[in-house]
Design a protein around this motif. Structure first.
Motif, mmCIF file in Angstrom:
data_model
loop_
_atom_site.group_PDB
_atom_site.id
_atom_site.type_symbol
_atom_site.label_atom_id
_atom_site.label_comp_id
_atom_site.label_asym_id
_atom_site.label_seq_id
_atom_site.Cartn_x
_atom_site.Cartn_y
_atom_site.Cartn_z
ATOM 1 N N GLY A 297 -6.083 7.134 4.276
ATOM 2 C CA GLY A 297 -5.541 6.422 3.127
ATOM 3 C C GLY A 297 -5.552 4.907 3.238
ATOM 4 O O GLY A 297 -5.441 4.201 2.234
ATOM 5 N N PHE A 298 -5.662 4.381 4.453
ATOM 6 C CA PHE A 298 -5.728 2.942 4.687
ATOM 7 C C PHE A 298 -7.111 2.589 5.213
ATOM 8 O O PHE A 298 -7.712 3.358 5.972
ATOM 9 C CB PHE A 298 -4.702 2.500 5.739
ATOM 10 N N LEU B 231 -12.995 0.098 -2.306
ATOM 11 C CA LEU B 231 -13.131 0.870 -1.076
ATOM 12 C C LEU B 231 -13.186 2.365 -1.385
ATOM 13 O O LEU B 231 -12.579 2.839 -2.342
ATOM 14 C CB LEU B 231 -11.970 0.563 -0.133
ATOM 15 N N THR B 232 -13.896 3.082 -0.547
ATOM 16 C CA THR B 232 -14.096 4.523 -0.760
ATOM 17 C C THR B 232 -13.509 5.330 0.395
ATOM 18 O O THR B 232 -12.989 4.754 1.364
ATOM 19 C CB THR B 232 -15.599 4.839 -0.867
ATOM 20 N N GLU B 233 -13.624 6.644 0.285
ATOM 21 C CA GLU B 233 -13.129 7.533 1.334
ATOM 22 C C GLU B 233 -13.765 7.216 2.683
ATOM 23 O O GLU B 233 -13.123 7.326 3.729
ATOM 24 C CB GLU B 233 -13.398 8.995 0.951
ATOM 25 N N THR C 119 -8.586 8.717 -1.752
ATOM 26 C CA THR C 119 -8.430 7.277 -1.502
ATOM 27 C C THR C 119 -7.979 6.577 -2.773
ATOM 28 O O THR C 119 -8.618 6.681 -3.820
ATOM 29 C CB THR C 119 -9.760 6.658 -1.017
ATOM 30 N N SER C 120 -6.854 5.897 -2.695
ATOM 31 C CA SER C 120 -6.344 5.089 -3.802
ATOM 32 C C SER C 120 -5.656 3.875 -3.201
ATOM 33 O O SER C 120 -4.735 4.021 -2.386
ATOM 34 C CB SER C 120 -5.347 5.888 -4.654
ATOM 35 N N LEU C 121 -6.124 2.688 -3.583
ATOM 36 C CA LEU C 121 -5.615 1.454 -2.997
ATOM 37 C C LEU C 121 -5.314 0.414 -4.073
ATOM 38 O O LEU C 121 -5.778 0.532 -5.205
ATOM 39 C CB LEU C 121 -6.637 0.902 -1.994
ATOM 40 N N ILE D 116 0.828 -1.209 0.000
ATOM 41 C CA ILE D 116 0.000 0.000 0.000
ATOM 42 C C ILE D 116 0.864 1.262 0.000
ATOM 43 O O ILE D 116 0.575 2.225 -0.725
ATOM 44 C CB ILE D 116 -0.969 0.002 1.207
ATOM 45 N N VAL D 117 1.933 1.269 0.793
ATOM 46 C CA VAL D 117 2.820 2.440 0.809
ATOM 47 C C VAL D 117 3.393 2.683 -0.584
ATOM 48 O O VAL D 117 3.379 3.819 -1.087
ATOM 49 C CB VAL D 117 3.952 2.261 1.842
#
Length: 343
Positions: free
Chosen positions: A261-262, A248-250, A239-241, A173-174
């Motif tokens: 962000g997570f 998934l959303t904000e 939000t970006s994953l 994710i990072v």
């Protein structure tokens, strides 16, 4: 020829005798109440030993024999549980580990059970002093080389974002965030053993230096560097994953109005489906046992302060059980009702 026949008869007789003995032993084992062995594992995240030992103390009370838990990486744990080489693990982060779960066989082989800890929060933190001096509130601001240089620990001009162990999904994710937010030219992801990396963060913080790191709650870092007093959570621009979490959303990544962000997650037990089907008492136990985030924080700090041997952690687990004896015993009694003597 006769000699060969005699040898064959002898082998067959021995085989039949061994089979009978094994069968008799199995019958005696069942009738005498001898219980199944349970095999588990955790990662090198030391706090997971504490959680695993608490779960295993309960299984012992329910009559199971416990093999010494193994310490292996997350992806291998999932595959091992799916293949029946392990029976369960406490390491399932329901959303964060979705990719590990699916890659190992998903719901055909695995089942998530219970909720060990319902309050798992992740994100990025920086020291409050630097945040206030330069008005830093959002990870996006690290696109500015001047801001990034404040957090440069190796002299190359880029901010050093202290991340986590290779193979943990937070690493993925990072890396995804640095690319999605256009930070690859100004921020580098420092990865390694999380406990060691955080010790370095603490040293630099005490020396008055600026710190930027991936934070996980519950963990001892939150008991020493307190949010809004010593550090702040950074927001992300949007939000970006990774692909496995693309829906998934904000709303899923926000805490108290801040988009971290997570995903806000929860820690569950992941178990082999066949094991659960054959062990309703164990399954019920998995459904009931829960360890508050505050208690995990306390344990994490004890480990950080040096009480980190397997013997120390076993003692901590026993102390936790004693402190919560009435509740713990109620879980045990409720679990027994699920299968009587079927364990």
């Amino acid at each position: 020829m006769k000699r060969q026949v005699r040898q064959l008869i002898k082998q067959l007789t021995l085989g039949i005798t061994l089979t009978a003995l094994i069968g008799l032993s199995a019958c005696e084992s069942t009738s005498s109440g001898k219980k199944n062995k349970v095999r588990s594992a955790h990662s090198n995240w030391v706090e997971e030993q504490f959680q695993t030992k608490i779960v295993n103390i309960g299984l012992e009370k329910l009559g199971y024999e416990i093999e010494e838990p193994k310490e292996i990486s997350y992806p291998i744990i999932y595959v091992s549980v799916a293949n029946g080489e392990l029976d369960y693990s406490t390491i399932n982060y329901e959303i964060s580990h979705r990719e590990f779960f699916n890659n190992a066989g998903g719901t055909k082989k695995l089942e998530r059970v219970g909720v060990i800890n319902p309050d798992v929060i992740q994100g990025y933190q920086i020291d409050k002093k630097t945040a206030e001096k330069y008005n830093i509130t959002n990870l996006q601001q690290f696109k500015d080389p001047k801001i990034a240089k404040l957090f440069d620990t190796d002299g190359n001009g880029k901010a050093n974002l202290i991340g986590c162990d290779p193979g943990w999904f937070c690493e993925v994710i990072v890396d995804h965030h640095l690319k999605a937010y256009g930070l690859e030219d100004t921020v580098e992801h420092t990865r390694g053993q999380y406990i060691v990396l955080l010790a370095d963060v603490m040293t630099r913080y005490k020396q008055g230096e600026s710190v930027l790191y991936y934070a996980f709650y519950p963990h001892w870092i939150s008991t020493i560097l307190k949010p809004d007093q010593d550090i702040i959570w950074l927001e992300v621009p949007f939000t970006s994953l990774p692909e496995s979490q693309k829906n998934l959303t904000e709303k899923d990544t926000s805490v108290n109005g801040k988009n971290l962000g997570f995903t806000v997650d929860r820690q569950r037990i992941v178990a082999n489906k066949k094991f659960l089907a054959a062990n309703p008492v164990a399954k019920r136990w998995f459904e009931l046992v829960q360890i508050p985030a505050e208690d995990i924080n306390v344990e994490s700090l004890k480990i950080k302060e040096g009480e980190s041997s397997p013997e120390d952690i076993r003692r901590h687990a026993k102390e936790w059980v004693e402190k919560n004896q009435e509740l713990f015993d109620s879980w045990v009694e409720e679990s027994k009702k699920a299968g009587g003597d079927s364990t």
